[in-house]
Motif scaffolding. Structure first.
Motif, PDB file in Angstrom:
ATOM      1  N   ARG A 130       0.833  -1.202   0.000  1.00 41.13           N
ATOM      2  CA  ARG A 130       0.000   0.000   0.000  1.00 41.13           C
ATOM      3  C   ARG A 130       0.869   1.253   0.000  1.00 41.13           C
ATOM      4  O   ARG A 130       1.969   1.266   0.539  1.00 41.13           O
ATOM      5  CB  ARG A 130      -0.899   0.050   1.248  1.00 41.13           C
ATOM      6  N   ARG A 131       0.308   2.318  -0.564  1.00 42.50           N
ATOM      7  CA  ARG A 131       0.950   3.625  -0.505  1.00 42.50           C
ATOM      8  C   ARG A 131       0.506   4.330   0.771  1.00 42.50           C
ATOM      9  O   ARG A 131      -0.501   3.966   1.383  1.00 42.50           O
ATOM     10  CB  ARG A 131       0.584   4.443  -1.738  1.00 42.50           C
ATOM     11  N   PHE A 132       1.260   5.357   1.168  1.00 39.08           N
ATOM     12  CA  PHE A 132       0.971   6.093   2.403  1.00 39.08           C
ATOM     13  C   PHE A 132      -0.475   6.578   2.425  1.00 39.08           C
ATOM     14  O   PHE A 132      -1.183   6.399   3.417  1.00 39.08           O
ATOM     15  CB  PHE A 132       1.939   7.273   2.559  1.00 39.08           C
ATOM     16  N   GLY A 133      -0.918   7.193   1.350  1.00 43.07           N
ATOM     17  CA  GLY A 133      -2.274   7.744   1.293  1.00 43.07           C
ATOM     18  C   GLY A 133      -3.347   6.679   1.451  1.00 43.07           C
ATOM     19  O   GLY A 133      -4.399   6.930   2.046  1.00 43.07           O
ATOM     20  N   GLN A 134      -3.098   5.485   0.933  1.00 40.87           N
ATOM     21  CA  GLN A 134      -4.054   4.390   1.080  1.00 40.87           C
ATOM     22  C   GLN A 134      -4.156   3.956   2.541  1.00 40.87           C
ATOM     23  O   GLN A 134      -5.251   3.695   3.040  1.00 40.87           O
ATOM     24  CB  GLN A 134      -3.643   3.198   0.220  1.00 40.87           C
ATOM     25  N   ILE A 135      -3.023   3.869   3.207  1.00 43.54           N
ATOM     26  CA  ILE A 135      -3.020   3.491   4.625  1.00 43.54           C
ATOM     27  C   ILE A 135      -3.738   4.566   5.428  1.00 43.54           C
ATOM     28  O   ILE A 135      -4.593   4.268   6.263  1.00 43.54           O
ATOM     29  CB  ILE A 135      -1.583   3.281   5.136  1.00 43.54           C
ATOM     30  N   ASP A 136      -3.402   5.818   5.154  1.00 38.92           N
ATOM     31  CA  ASP A 136      -4.004   6.948   5.863  1.00 38.92           C
ATOM     32  C   ASP A 136      -5.523   6.965   5.685  1.00 38.92           C
ATOM     33  O   ASP A 136      -6.261   7.192   6.641  1.00 38.92           O
ATOM     34  CB  ASP A 136      -3.381   8.246   5.350  1.00 38.92           C
ATOM     35  N   ALA A 137      -5.993   6.694   4.489  1.00 44.71           N
ATOM     36  CA  ALA A 137      -7.432   6.729   4.215  1.00 44.71           C
ATOM     37  C   ALA A 137      -8.174   5.554   4.843  1.00 44.71           C
ATOM     38  O   ALA A 137      -9.362   5.654   5.133  1.00 44.71           O
ATOM     39  CB  ALA A 137      -7.665   6.744   2.701  1.00 44.71           C
ATOM     40  N   THR A 138      -7.497   4.453   5.062  1.00 45.77           N
ATOM     41  CA  THR A 138      -8.137   3.244   5.571  1.00 45.77           C
ATOM     42  C   THR A 138      -8.225   3.208   7.087  1.00 45.77           C
ATOM     43  O   THR A 138      -9.195   2.700   7.643  1.00 45.77           O
ATOM     44  CB  THR A 138      -7.374   2.000   5.075  1.00 45.77           C
ATOM     45  N   ILE A 139      -7.227   3.745   7.762  1.00 43.99           N
ATOM     46  CA  ILE A 139      -7.177   3.657   9.222  1.00 43.99           C
ATOM     47  C   ILE A 139      -7.740   4.949   9.803  1.00 43.99           C
ATOM     48  O   ILE A 139      -7.058   5.966   9.896  1.00 43.99           O
ATOM     49  CB  ILE A 139      -5.740   3.366   9.709  1.00 43.99           C
ATOM     50  N   ALA A 140      -8.998   4.884  10.187  1.00 48.37           N
ATOM     51  CA  ALA A 140      -9.711   6.063  10.691  1.00 48.37           C
ATOM     52  C   ALA A 140      -9.152   6.515  12.031  1.00 48.37           C
ATOM     53  O   ALA A 140      -8.848   5.705  12.899  1.00 48.37           O
ATOM     54  CB  ALA A 140     -11.193   5.749  10.834  1.00 48.37           C
ATOM     55  N   GLY A 141      -8.994   7.831  12.162  1.00 50.90           N
ATOM     56  CA  GLY A 141      -8.604   8.420  13.435  1.00 50.90           C
ATOM     57  C   GLY A 141      -7.122   8.621  13.643  1.00 50.90           C
ATOM     58  O   GLY A 141      -6.718   9.255  14.616  1.00 50.90           O
ATOM     59  N   ILE A 142      -6.292   8.116  12.762  1.00 46.72           N
ATOM     60  CA  ILE A 142      -4.848   8.286  12.920  1.00 46.72           C
ATOM     61  C   ILE A 142      -4.417   9.558  12.186  1.00 46.72           C
ATOM     62  O   ILE A 142      -4.859   9.826  11.067  1.00 46.72           O
ATOM     63  CB  ILE A 142      -4.064   7.055  12.411  1.00 46.72           C
ATOM     64  N   SER A 143      -3.576  10.346  12.835  1.00 44.84           N
ATOM     65  CA  SER A 143      -3.067  11.547  12.172  1.00 44.84           C
ATOM     66  C   SER A 143      -1.917  11.149  11.245  1.00 44.84           C
ATOM     67  O   SER A 143      -1.280  10.101  11.428  1.00 44.84           O
ATOM     68  CB  SER A 143      -2.575  12.564  13.200  1.00 44.84           C
ATOM     69  N   ARG A 144      -1.652  11.982  10.268  1.00 47.47           N
ATOM     70  CA  ARG A 144      -0.556  11.699   9.334  1.00 47.47           C
ATOM     71  C   ARG A 144       0.788  11.662  10.068  1.00 47.47           C
ATOM     72  O   ARG A 144       1.651  10.851   9.741  1.00 47.47           O
ATOM     73  CB  ARG A 144      -0.553  12.721   8.209  1.00 47.47           C
ATOM     74  N   LYS A 145       0.937  12.508  11.075  1.00 47.49           N
ATOM     75  CA  LYS A 145       2.176  12.536  11.854  1.00 47.49           C
ATOM     76  C   LYS A 145       2.386  11.219  12.604  1.00 47.49           C
ATOM     77  O   LYS A 145       3.465  10.622  12.560  1.00 47.49           O
ATOM     78  CB  LYS A 145       2.145  13.698  12.847  1.00 47.49           C
ATOM     79  N   VAL A 146       1.345  10.755  13.264  1.00 45.89           N
ATOM     80  CA  VAL A 146       1.438   9.501  14.022  1.00 45.89           C
ATOM     81  C   VAL A 146       1.625   8.326  13.071  1.00 45.89           C
ATOM     82  O   VAL A 146       2.426   7.416  13.344  1.00 45.89           O
ATOM     83  CB  VAL A 146       0.202   9.302  14.926  1.00 45.89           C
ATOM     84  N   LEU A 147       0.929   8.333  11.938  1.00 49.39           N
ATOM     85  CA  LEU A 147       1.105   7.265  10.956  1.00 49.39           C
ATOM     86  C   LEU A 147       2.557   7.207  10.497  1.00 49.39           C
ATOM     87  O   LEU A 147       3.152   6.130  10.434  1.00 49.39           O
ATOM     88  CB  LEU A 147       0.161   7.463   9.766  1.00 49.39           C
ATOM     89  N   THR A 148       3.133   8.355  10.205  1.00 49.41           N
ATOM     90  CA  THR A 148       4.533   8.404   9.786  1.00 49.41           C
ATOM     91  C   THR A 148       5.440   7.818  10.867  1.00 49.41           C
ATOM     92  O   THR A 148       6.332   7.011  10.570  1.00 49.41           O
ATOM     93  CB  THR A 148       4.950   9.860   9.472  1.00 49.41           C
ATOM     94  N   GLU A 149       5.218   8.202  12.114  1.00 49.99           N
ATOM     95  CA  GLU A 149       6.033   7.693  13.227  1.00 49.99           C
ATOM     96  C   GLU A 149       5.892   6.177  13.367  1.00 49.99           C
ATOM     97  O   GLU A 149       6.887   5.466  13.548  1.00 49.99           O
ATOM     98  CB  GLU A 149       5.627   8.368  14.538  1.00 49.99           C
ATOM     99  N   GLN A 150       4.661   5.692  13.290  1.00 50.05           N
ATOM    100  CA  GLN A 150       4.419   4.259  13.442  1.00 50.05           C
ATOM    101  C   GLN A 150       5.058   3.464  12.306  1.00 50.05           C
ATOM    102  O   GLN A 150       5.643   2.411  12.537  1.00 50.05           O
ATOM    103  CB  GLN A 150       2.922   3.969  13.513  1.00 50.05           C
ATOM    104  N   LEU A 151       4.952   3.972  11.083  1.00 50.56           N
ATOM    105  CA  LEU A 151       5.578   3.303   9.945  1.00 50.56           C
ATOM    106  C   LEU A 151       7.091   3.246  10.107  1.00 50.56           C
ATOM    107  O   LEU A 151       7.716   2.220   9.822  1.00 50.56           O
ATOM    108  CB  LEU A 151       5.195   3.998   8.641  1.00 50.56           C
ATOM    109  N   LYS A 152       7.690   4.314  10.600  1.00 49.32           N
ATOM    110  CA  LYS A 152       9.141   4.329  10.832  1.00 49.32           C
ATOM    111  C   LYS A 152       9.536   3.296  11.880  1.00 49.32           C
ATOM    112  O   LYS A 152      10.537   2.596  11.731  1.00 49.32           O
ATOM    113  CB  LYS A 152       9.603   5.723  11.260  1.00 49.32           C
ATOM    114  N   GLU A 153       8.747   3.202  12.967  1.00 46.82           N
ATOM    115  CA  GLU A 153       9.047   2.226  14.016  1.00 46.82           C
ATOM    116  C   GLU A 153       8.903   0.793  13.495  1.00 46.82           C
ATOM    117  O   GLU A 153       9.743  -0.060  13.785  1.00 46.82           O
ATOM    118  CB  GLU A 153       8.132   2.435  15.222  1.00 46.82           C
ATOM    119  N   LEU A 154       7.849   0.539  12.737  1.00 49.05           N
ATOM    120  CA  LEU A 154       7.649  -0.796  12.180  1.00 49.05           C
ATOM    121  C   LEU A 154       8.758  -1.163  11.200  1.00 49.05           C
ATOM    122  O   LEU A 154       9.205  -2.319  11.159  1.00 49.05           O
ATOM    123  CB  LEU A 154       6.279  -0.882  11.504  1.00 49.05           C
TER     124      LEU A 154
END
Length: 108
Positions: A36-60
């Motif tokens: 998946r692309r970033f935008g697809q993940i962002d659109a699918t997971i409701a309630g997560i901010s783009r900043k937190v998504l970026t942080e979580q992806l980096k940790e994973l």
């Protein structure tokens, strides 16, 4: 076993150290369905901010559960997928889904 440099005796605790928290498991579950692309993940997971998504992806990625592929295109494209290590969690998520369907989801 060691996770993030800490010795952990309980295998459940060790696993949750990697995938625990509010967002990591949903991200991993979604990526278990394919790249998946970033935008697809962002659109699918409701309630997560783009900043937190970026942080979580980096940790994973740091923990070796996901792979980030950057394409030098115009505009640039980034795709995320599970590594082999991350794919090894797919059966765990499938079991959680089955349990939820049997115990949590109303059958209306």
């Amino acid at each position: 076993m060691k996770v993030h440099g800490k010795k952990i005796d309980c295998p459940v605790t060790a696993t949750l150290e990697l995938i625990g928290g509010r967002w990591k498991a949903p991200i991993l579950y979604y990526l278990s369905k394919g790249t998946r692309r970033f935008g697809q993940i962002d659109a699918t997971i409701a309630g997560i901010s783009r900043k937190v998504l970026t942080e979580q992806l980096k940790e994973l990625e740091k923990d070796g559960l996901i792979f980030r592929e950057y394409y030098k295109e115009v505009p640039p494209r980034v795709e995320y997928s599970l590594t082999e290590f991350g794919q090894s969690l797919t059966q765990v998520f499938n079991s959680i889904v089955l349990w939820a369907e049997q115990n949590l989801i109303d059958s209306k």
